[in-house]
Structures are given as structure tokens and as C-alpha cells.
Design a protein around this motif. Structure first.
Motif, PDB file in Angstrom:
ATOM      1  N   LEU A 198      -0.906   6.312  -7.503  1.00 33.08           N
ATOM      2  CA  LEU A 198      -1.541   5.894  -7.274  1.00 33.08           C
ATOM      3  C   LEU A 198      -3.142   6.159  -6.793  1.00 33.08           C
ATOM      4  O   LEU A 198      -2.610   5.975  -5.512  1.00 33.08           O
ATOM      5  CB  LEU A 198      -1.546   3.774  -6.541  1.00 33.08           C
ATOM      6  N   CYS A 216       0.698  -1.098   0.339  1.00 33.57           N
ATOM      7  CA  CYS A 216       0.093   0.012  -0.086  1.00 33.57           C
ATOM      8  C   CYS A 216       1.123   1.251   0.273  1.00 33.57           C
ATOM      9  O   CYS A 216       0.458   2.095  -0.995  1.00 33.57           O
ATOM     10  CB  CYS A 216      -0.885  -0.263   1.272  1.00 33.57           C
ATOM     11  N   LYS A 255      -4.737  -2.721  -6.957  1.00 40.97           N
ATOM     12  CA  LYS A 255      -2.827  -3.605  -7.549  1.00 40.97           C
ATOM     13  C   LYS A 255      -3.183  -4.534  -6.051  1.00 40.97           C
ATOM     14  O   LYS A 255      -2.184  -5.264  -5.955  1.00 40.97           O
ATOM     15  CB  LYS A 255      -2.053  -2.325  -7.120  1.00 40.97           C
ATOM     16  N   ASN A 304       3.627   6.018  -5.298  1.00 38.30           N
ATOM     17  CA  ASN A 304       3.938   5.775  -6.701  1.00 38.30           C
ATOM     18  C   ASN A 304       2.500   6.529  -8.111  1.00 38.30           C
ATOM     19  O   ASN A 304       2.552   6.296  -8.776  1.00 38.30           O
ATOM     20  CB  ASN A 304       3.913   4.334  -7.285  1.00 38.30           C
ATOM     21  N   ASP A 343      -7.086   2.606  -7.370  1.00 39.38           N
ATOM     22  CA  ASP A 343      -6.322   1.886  -8.174  1.00 39.38           C
ATOM     23  C   ASP A 343      -5.098   0.902  -7.209  1.00 39.38           C
ATOM     24  O   ASP A 343      -4.992   0.121  -7.465  1.00 39.38           O
ATOM     25  CB  ASP A 343      -5.802   2.314  -9.088  1.00 39.38           C
ATOM     26  N   ASN A 344      -5.073   1.589  -5.928  1.00 41.80           N
ATOM     27  CA  ASN A 344      -4.154   1.076  -5.098  1.00 41.80           C
ATOM     28  C   ASN A 344      -4.152  -0.703  -4.389  1.00 41.80           C
ATOM     29  O   ASN A 344      -4.462  -1.431  -4.327  1.00 41.80           O
ATOM     30  CB  ASN A 344      -3.878   1.727  -4.219  1.00 41.80           C
ATOM     31  N   GLY A 372       2.536   1.176  -3.519  1.00 40.84           N
ATOM     32  CA  GLY A 372       1.640   2.225  -4.029  1.00 40.84           C
ATOM     33  C   GLY A 372       1.032   3.668  -4.234  1.00 40.84           C
ATOM     34  O   GLY A 372       1.414   4.135  -5.989  1.00 40.84           O
ATOM     35  N   ALA A 373       1.086   3.721  -3.029  1.00 43.05           N
ATOM     36  CA  ALA A 373       1.023   6.074  -2.817  1.00 43.05           C
ATOM     37  C   ALA A 373       2.161   6.297  -3.407  1.00 43.05           C
ATOM     38  O   ALA A 373       2.002   7.106  -3.801  1.00 43.05           O
ATOM     39  CB  ALA A 373       0.484   5.754  -1.139  1.00 43.05           C
TER      40      ALA A 373
END
Length: 177
Positions: A115, A107, A123, A113, A119-120, A110-111
Motif C-alpha cells: 500500500l 501499518c 485503510k 502488502n 492508501d495505508n 499495509g506496507a
């Protein structure tokens, strides 16, 4: 090499928390470099320094403090250095801690990146189970040995050395869009 190890030991004695965090962040960064260069075969010209910096920041601010703190808690929950205690520590680590830690890692990456929340979550749904299964192939035997043979102050370093390969996998998994 022996001199480097002695220097590390001295620093661990004087500044255990700081050295564990710096070690974790550095080795997560090494894992990302290996991921980009050996797994993804990006080449030096296409290497994302920004991605490596993000992964290192996860190592410095999440992996190091969380795992370092967890090992202290775990040593209080399961006392002793016997084979049975090592097995109990591994089970608590792998059943209670690993699933939460892995979800947190994915998580956060993802954050970082960029997202969106949706989307996170997507993923995470896509990658979490595969990553957790891979975790269970690698970490139980490593952790039994770690909890049985390695003193508390060196456990994070041992895990992070083994985790160079794991961090390469996680970096690839976390950055695969």
C-alpha cells in the motif's frame, strides 16, 4: 502432548527470547492460514503462501520481539503477582500498549502488502477503530488471567495461543482491501 510441553519448557529455559519469537511468528502464520481457509474460504488451490509468509514475518520481527519486550517492561512498571497488580497490568497494557501495537501491526501489514502511504492511512482510518473495539472484547479478561496466573517467560506463548483466533481476525482485517 506432555512430552512436547516438556521439550518446549526445556527450550524456553535455554533460549527464552528465541523461542518466544519463533512461537509468535509461527502462530501468526497459523492465524493467517485459518483466516484464508476458514474465514475467507479460499481453498487450498487459492491459498496465498506469500501472504502467510508476510504475516509470519510480522510475527517474527514485530509481534514476538515487541510483545516479549513489552511484558518485561510491564513487569518492571507494575511489580507483583497479586490480583490488584494483574488488574493494573491489564489496564496499562490495554490503555497504553494495545492501541499503539494495533496501529503498528496494521501499518506494517499495509506496507508489506504494497500500500502507498495514502492508501495505508486510509485503510488504518477504516479498520483501526473496529479492530480496537474487537481487541477490548477479547483481551482484558485474557490479560488479567495471563498476568495473574502465568509466569513472565510463558506469557507471550499463552497470548499467542489465544491469539490464534485473534491473529485470524487481524490477518483478515489487515488483508481486506
Amino acid at each position: 502432548m506432555a512430552g512436547l510441553w516438556r521439550s518446549y519448557q526445556v527450550l524456553m529455559t535455554k533460549y527464552p527470547w528465541s523461542v518466544q519469537i519463533v512461537t509468535a511468528g509461527s502462530l501468526v502464520g497459523v492465524g493467517d492460514v485459518i483466516s484464508q481457509q476458514l474465514i475467507e474460504r479460499k481453498g487450498l488451490a487459492n491459498h496465498s503462501i506469500q501472504r502467510t509468509a508476510k504475516m509470519m514475518s510480522i510475527g517474527f520481527f514485530f509481534v514476538g520481539p515487541v510483545i516479549g519486550g513489552w511484558y518485561k517492561v510491564l513487569d518492571k512498571l507494575v511489580v507483583g503477582g497479586t490480583k490488584t497488580a494483574a488488574m493494573k497490568k491489564m489496564l496499562v497494557d490495554q490503555v497504553c500498549f494495545a492501541p499503539c501495537f494495533l496501529g503498528g501491526f496494521l501499518c506494517i501489514s499495509g506496507a508489506l502488502n504494497g500500500l502507498t502511504l495514502e492508501d495505508n492511512v486510509a485503510k488504518l482510518k477504516r479498520d483501526y477503530t473496529d479492530a480496537l473495539i474487537a481487541n477490548y472484547y477479547l483481551w482484558p479478561p485474557v490479560q488479567i488471567a495471563n498476568f495473574y496466573f502465568i509466569p513472565l517467560q510463558h506469557r507471550l506463548a499463552v497470548v499467542q495461543i489465544v491469539a490464534i483466533a485473534w491473529n485470524s481476525y487481524l490477518s483478515w482485517k489487515a488483508n481486506k482491501m
